[in-house]
Design a protein around this motif. Structure first.
Motif, PDB file in Angstrom:
ATOM      1  N   MET A 265      28.202  -0.614 -25.292  1.00 52.36           N
ATOM      2  CA  MET A 265      29.449  -1.268 -24.919  1.00 52.36           C
ATOM      3  C   MET A 265      29.208  -2.722 -24.552  1.00 52.36           C
ATOM      4  O   MET A 265      29.985  -3.606 -24.935  1.00 52.36           O
ATOM      5  CB  MET A 265      30.098  -0.522 -23.749  1.00 52.36           C
ATOM      6  N   PHE A 266      28.120  -2.985 -23.814  1.00 49.04           N
ATOM      7  CA  PHE A 266      27.802  -4.361 -23.448  1.00 49.04           C
ATOM      8  C   PHE A 266      27.498  -5.201 -24.685  1.00 49.04           C
ATOM      9  O   PHE A 266      27.937  -6.350 -24.802  1.00 49.04           O
ATOM     10  CB  PHE A 266      26.610  -4.393 -22.490  1.00 49.04           C
ATOM     11  N   LYS A 267      26.741  -4.629 -25.616  1.00 48.28           N
ATOM     12  CA  LYS A 267      26.416  -5.356 -26.863  1.00 48.28           C
ATOM     13  C   LYS A 267      27.674  -5.658 -27.657  1.00 48.28           C
ATOM     14  O   LYS A 267      27.827  -6.766 -28.191  1.00 48.28           O
ATOM     15  CB  LYS A 267      25.434  -4.534 -27.699  1.00 48.28           C
ATOM     16  N   ASN A 268      28.576  -4.681 -27.732  1.00 51.06           N
ATOM     17  CA  ASN A 268      29.820  -4.898 -28.466  1.00 51.06           C
ATOM     18  C   ASN A 268      30.661  -6.008 -27.832  1.00 51.06           C
ATOM     19  O   ASN A 268      31.271  -6.817 -28.526  1.00 51.06           O
ATOM     20  CB  ASN A 268      30.646  -3.603 -28.514  1.00 51.06           C
ATOM     21  N   LYS A 269      30.665  -6.036 -26.514  1.00 53.86           N
ATOM     22  CA  LYS A 269      31.438  -7.055 -25.799  1.00 53.86           C
ATOM     23  C   LYS A 269      30.861  -8.436 -26.038  1.00 53.86           C
ATOM     24  O   LYS A 269      31.608  -9.402 -26.280  1.00 53.86           O
ATOM     25  CB  LYS A 269      31.426  -6.734 -24.295  1.00 53.86           C
ATOM     26  N   LEU A 270      29.558  -8.548 -25.980  1.00 59.47           N
ATOM     27  CA  LEU A 270      28.902  -9.837 -26.249  1.00 59.47           C
ATOM     28  C   LEU A 270      29.150 -10.281 -27.680  1.00 59.47           C
ATOM     29  O   LEU A 270      29.379 -11.466 -27.952  1.00 59.47           O
ATOM     30  CB  LEU A 270      27.420  -9.760 -25.958  1.00 59.47           C
ATOM     31  N   ARG A 271      29.106  -9.331 -28.604  1.00 57.46           N
ATOM     32  CA  ARG A 271      29.308  -9.657 -30.006  1.00 57.46           C
ATOM     33  C   ARG A 271      30.741 -10.141 -30.234  1.00 57.46           C
ATOM     34  O   ARG A 271      30.984 -11.044 -31.038  1.00 57.46           O
ATOM     35  CB  ARG A 271      29.022  -8.436 -30.875  1.00 57.46           C
TER      36      ARG A 271
END
Length: 344
Positions: free
Chosen positions: A335-341
């Motif tokens: 979820m954190f990676k998706n948000k950063l992306r």
């Protein structure tokens, strides 16, 4: 898309000087604004990364039964000061989203975007320099296509022939349900209910274009303000179309401009291949409706023995953290990676 070639005009020394001044001013603004924007974006990304690292260290997983929730609150009474994670296969809007102007009910959608597109002329130009006389000639070009914004044509070289109506009866708008109900657990007696705040839902990023409406939707739409007085009609693929009707005053104004600029008899082959008329509007809708389950990260405030409210969490650096993404039991790291992306 419709394409037309405009006039070619010679720029005198004053015109060239003015053009150079404008170009230099734009360059200076870009050189100042671009680094500031980069600094802002990088600082925001850094703060977000730090917030994610802190959240991963302190993240508390909310249980799917009232008994486990009671035990969790007894063991961790300070849970209100920590970020929490919850997931469920079922999440429903607290109140259905309805666009009253189109009389459309979006069922289980948690957020809806009304997205207008405008048929508008756009002006570009190219400059050529005569090597012998050093004269600069400018040729204007015009393209008519769909844009997500309106374009002011009054400053065009030929504003009459390429007039852009500025009507905007139903501007872009985002509808958010006041809260969403996240049901967790299979046993109705022990299941918990978490109310996800609108502040969390507003942070959703995975919207999908709604390309299908039911017959009942279209029946209700025909009785709406947009479908009656607004003169919109459905054209398929989720679009609602308005064909611009020029008023008598606007027609007189346009003809006067064409006479003044000498373009009233300017007809080109590109006029035969027009996909729309300037001033036409088409509207579509994008929805956030997680059908495959949902995962949420935020803060928790207990409101009853079998549930509470999940809202945005403010970390030690005063950075607001709230994430909602489609997917049942999606790992927080993902979820954190998706948000950063999504922010990059």
């Amino acid at each position: 898309m419709s394409f037309r070639v405009g006039r070619t005009v010679k720029l005198g020394s004053d015109g060239v000087a003015c053009n150079n001044f404008i170009n230099n001013a734009i360059l200076i603004v870009a050189l100042v604004a671009l680094p500031l924007w980069v600094v802002y974006v990088e600082n925001n990304r850094y703060e977000m990364t730090q917030a994610f690292k802190e959240a991963r260290r302190n993240l508390v997983v909310l249980p799917d039964s009232s008994q486990k929730l009671t035990q969790l609150l007894e063991n961790q009474p300070e849970i209100s000061t920590k970020p929490v994670y919850a997931s469920s296969r079922i999440i429903l809007p607290g109140e259905n989203i309805v666009d009253t102007e189109f009389n459309l009910d979006f069922g289980n959608a948690l957020a809806v975007k009304r997205v207008p597109e405008y048929c508008q002329w756009d002006e570009t130009y190219t400059d050529t320099t005569n090597e012998e006389t050093n004269e600069v000639s400018r040729t204007y070009y015009y393209t008519k296509s769909w844009h997500s914004y309106r374009i002011n044509s009054l400053f065009f070289n030929q504003p009459g022939a390429h007039y852009n109506p500025q009507n905007d009866p139903f501007p872009a708008y985002e509808f958010i349900t006041p809260y969403a109900v996240l049901h967790s657990g299979n046993d109705s007696k022990t299941a918990v209910q978490y109310d996800v705040s609108s502040a969390i839902i507003r942070k959703a990023t995975t919207f999908k274009s709604k390309q299908m409406f039911s017959k009942d939707d279209y029946t209700r739409f025909k009785q709406s303000y947009a479908g009656t007085d607004g003169d919109f009609r459905p054209i398929g693929q989720g679009y609602f179309y308005y064909a611009h009707k020029r008023s008598m005053q606007a027609s007189v104004f346009k003809i006067a401009l064409e006479v003044m600029e000498g373009s009233i008899l300017d007809y080109q082959i590109g006029d035969l291949f027009s996909v729309c008329n300037a001033g036409d509007i088409r509207i579509r809708f994008e929805v956030f409706e997680p059908k495959g389950g949902v995962s949420v990260i935020g803060s928790f405030q207990q409101t009853s023995d079998n549930g509470g409210i999940i809202d945005t969490f403010t970390n030690s650096r005063n950075f607001p953290l709230g994430i909602i993404q489609e997917g049942y039991k999606m790992p927080p790291k993902v979820m954190f990676k998706n948000k950063l992306r999504a922010k990059s």
